[in-house]
Structures are given as C-alpha cells and as structure tokens.
Write a protein that holds these residues in place. Structure first.
Motif, PDB file in Angstrom:
ATOM      1  N   LYS A 165      90.799  59.152  48.028  1.00  0.00           N
ATOM      2  CA  LYS A 165      90.115  60.255  47.366  1.00  0.00           C
ATOM      3  C   LYS A 165      91.095  61.100  46.550  1.00  0.00           C
ATOM      4  O   LYS A 165      90.800  61.525  45.432  1.00  0.00           O
ATOM      5  N   LEU A 193      92.037  59.204  43.376  1.00  0.00           N
ATOM      6  CA  LEU A 193      90.968  59.215  42.366  1.00  0.00           C
ATOM      7  C   LEU A 193      90.898  60.551  41.645  1.00  0.00           C
ATOM      8  O   LEU A 193      90.499  60.621  40.470  1.00  0.00           O
ATOM      9  N   ASN A 243      90.377  54.612  37.253  1.00  0.00           N
ATOM     10  CA  ASN A 243      89.810  53.477  37.983  1.00  0.00           C
ATOM     11  C   ASN A 243      90.562  52.167  37.691  1.00  0.00           C
ATOM     12  O   ASN A 243      89.985  51.095  37.604  1.00  0.00           O
ATOM     13  N   MET A 273      90.251  46.188  44.144  1.00  0.00           N
ATOM     14  CA  MET A 273      89.058  46.380  43.323  1.00  0.00           C
ATOM     15  C   MET A 273      87.966  45.473  43.874  1.00  0.00           C
ATOM     16  O   MET A 273      88.151  44.267  43.989  1.00  0.00           O
ATOM     17  N   THR A 275      83.717  44.417  43.843  1.00  0.00           N
ATOM     18  CA  THR A 275      82.438  44.469  43.128  1.00  0.00           C
ATOM     19  C   THR A 275      81.337  44.678  44.152  1.00  0.00           C
ATOM     20  O   THR A 275      81.151  43.869  45.061  1.00  0.00           O
ATOM     21  N   LYS A 314      75.050  48.628  43.647  1.00  0.00           N
ATOM     22  CA  LYS A 314      74.635  50.009  43.814  1.00  0.00           C
ATOM     23  C   LYS A 314      73.477  50.307  42.877  1.00  0.00           C
ATOM     24  O   LYS A 314      73.569  50.083  41.669  1.00  0.00           O
ATOM     25  N   GLU A 337      78.702  47.013  40.288  1.00  0.00           N
ATOM     26  CA  GLU A 337      79.758  47.826  39.692  1.00  0.00           C
ATOM     27  C   GLU A 337      81.057  47.605  40.448  1.00  0.00           C
ATOM     28  O   GLU A 337      81.065  47.200  41.605  1.00  0.00           O
ATOM     29  N   THR A 338      82.150  47.849  39.757  1.00  0.00           N
ATOM     30  CA  THR A 338      83.487  47.658  40.341  1.00  0.00           C
ATOM     31  C   THR A 338      84.045  49.010  40.772  1.00  0.00           C
ATOM     32  O   THR A 338      83.970  49.985  40.026  1.00  0.00           O
ATOM     33  N   LYS A 339      84.562  49.032  41.995  1.00  0.00           N
ATOM     34  CA  LYS A 339      85.117  50.287  42.498  1.00  0.00           C
ATOM     35  C   LYS A 339      86.375  50.030  43.310  1.00  0.00           C
ATOM     36  O   LYS A 339      86.612  48.909  43.799  1.00  0.00           O
ATOM     37  N   MET A 340      87.189  51.065  43.437  1.00  0.00           N
ATOM     38  CA  MET A 340      88.407  50.974  44.249  1.00  0.00           C
ATOM     39  C   MET A 340      88.059  51.095  45.729  1.00  0.00           C
ATOM     40  O   MET A 340      87.219  51.914  46.105  1.00  0.00           O
TER      41      MET A 340
END
Length: 232
Positions: free
Chosen positions: A40, A43, A49, A76, A78, A81, A86-89
């Motif tokens: 957190k 980010l 990202n 990373m 996928t 959502k 979507e791609t997120k850490m």
C-alpha cells in the motif's frame, strides 16, 4: 490408574501441537499483514503500477519484519473484477513452511513438549523401578506374578479370574513342573464329583485365552491325561 501417565503425556502433546499450530497461523497472518501494508505504501509513492528495481527496493524498505526483506517480492497478477480482467500488483512473502515456522514463536509449545517428554521418561522409570520389586515379592512365571493371593502381570495389572480359574492357575504356578494330571486337578477342584471331565474341559477352554492374553504362556494337553502350563 495404570493408564494415567499415558493420558497425561497425550494431553501434553496435544496441547503442544495446538499451541504450535496456533503460533504458526498467527505468524502467517502477521506476514500477510506486513507485505500488504508495505505494498500500500509503495502504491502511494509509485502509482505507475509498474514493477521496477526501485519499486522492489521501496517495497522491502517498508517491511517491518526483518526476515522478509530478502525474500518478499511483488508480482503482477491478472484478476477478474466487475466482469472484466485487469492487471494488479500483488505482494508476495515467498516464505516456505520451514521459514514461517522458524519465524513463529514456539517457546510455549516447546516447553509443553519438554515437560511431556520428562513426564513420560519419569513414568517409565517409575514403572521399571517398581517392576523388579513385584517379581521378587511374588512367584513369577512367563509374565504372570502370583503375589498376595492375586495374579498380576509384571507391570502390576491384576488378572481377573473366577474363583475356579484362580484355583486352577494357582495349582499350575505353584507346581514345580507346571504340569498337572487330569485326575489331580479333578480331585483338587471337584473332590465330591464322580466324573468332572466335562467341567474340567470347559474350565481349561475358558482360562486359555485369559492366560495367553496376559502372558507368554499357553496350556497344552497331553492326550487329555494331563495339562501343562508352558512358554509359547
């Protein structure tokens, strides 16, 4: 209670196991909390990202658990959502079971384990210490001890017998050869009965499994003329 030492030992081992598992899961939760709070912070500082060397360096500097600074990383992923991908850490601790276990506080479980082992060793020592006294005091043969008009195993467990079974086994134990003729048994146990062959057969049949269960002895018949109490 002859089983009390083992019951106490089992209880202590169960407490040690539960305490160990609880501490392990608590450490897992702390690790997850630490890597997530570190992510957190990353980010907030680097909202692009994108995972770079600087991102990893910043991420590890935000960790509060020192053991994670060399293993934790960012990946990373996928994920789906709101109906779309979507791609997120994602923060990863990269800790195996052994590492997590070593990080957990196992002092309480270790103490319980140590106490349990000491209790078991002490109980075994007590049993071994008192076993020779029982054998010396009583008449022993093949794992059966006759002492104070009672039959016991070498560990001190009383062998439950009916009065007639008790009398028969006493005859076998106290006779030097441990061999008795059919007539000798009948005269001793049923002196007023003309023919006690069937009664003796039933008595022998019922006492055999008791003797074999509690000792290393067995009753052998010599063509129905005599019976011998022998080692298996």
């Amino acid at each position: 209670m002859k089983n009390l030492p083992y019951i106490v030992f089992s209880f202590l081992m169960l407490c040690a196991l539960c305490t160990s598992i609880s501490s392990y899961h608590r450490t897992e939760y702390m690790i997850a909390q630490d890597v997530n709070q570190a992510l957190k912070q990353v980010l907030v500082k680097m909202p692009d990202n994108v995972v770079t060397t600087d991102t990893i360096r910043c991420y590890r500097s935000c960790l509060t658990i020192a053991e994670l600074k060399d293993t934790a990383g960012i990946a990373m992923r996928t994920v789906r959502k709101d109906g779309r991908w979507e791609t997120k850490m994602v923060a990863e601790a990269n800790c195996n079971f052994a590492t997590t276990f070593m990080m957990s506080d196992q002092k309480a479980s270790g103490s319980l384990l140590f106490i349990g082992i000491l209790w078991l060793l002490g109980s075994l020592w007590y049993v071994r210490k008192n076993k020779p006294e029982l054998i010396v005091q009583g008449l022993a043969y093949g794992g059966i001890v006759f002492h104070d008009d009672k039959f016991m195993t070498v560990s001190g467990e009383e062998i439950r017998l009916t009065p007639m079974q008790h009398s028969l086994l006493e005859m076998f134990i106290t006779t030097d050869s441990h061999t008795l003729s059919k007539q000798e048994i009948c005269d001793q146990l049923w002196p007023k009965k003309p023919d006690a062959s069937d009664t003796l057969y039933t008595l022998i049949k019922r006492i055999k499994p008791i003797i074999e269960t509690h000792s290393t002895l067995k009753i052998e018949s010599d063509r129905g003329k005599s019976y011998s109490l022998k080692l298996k």
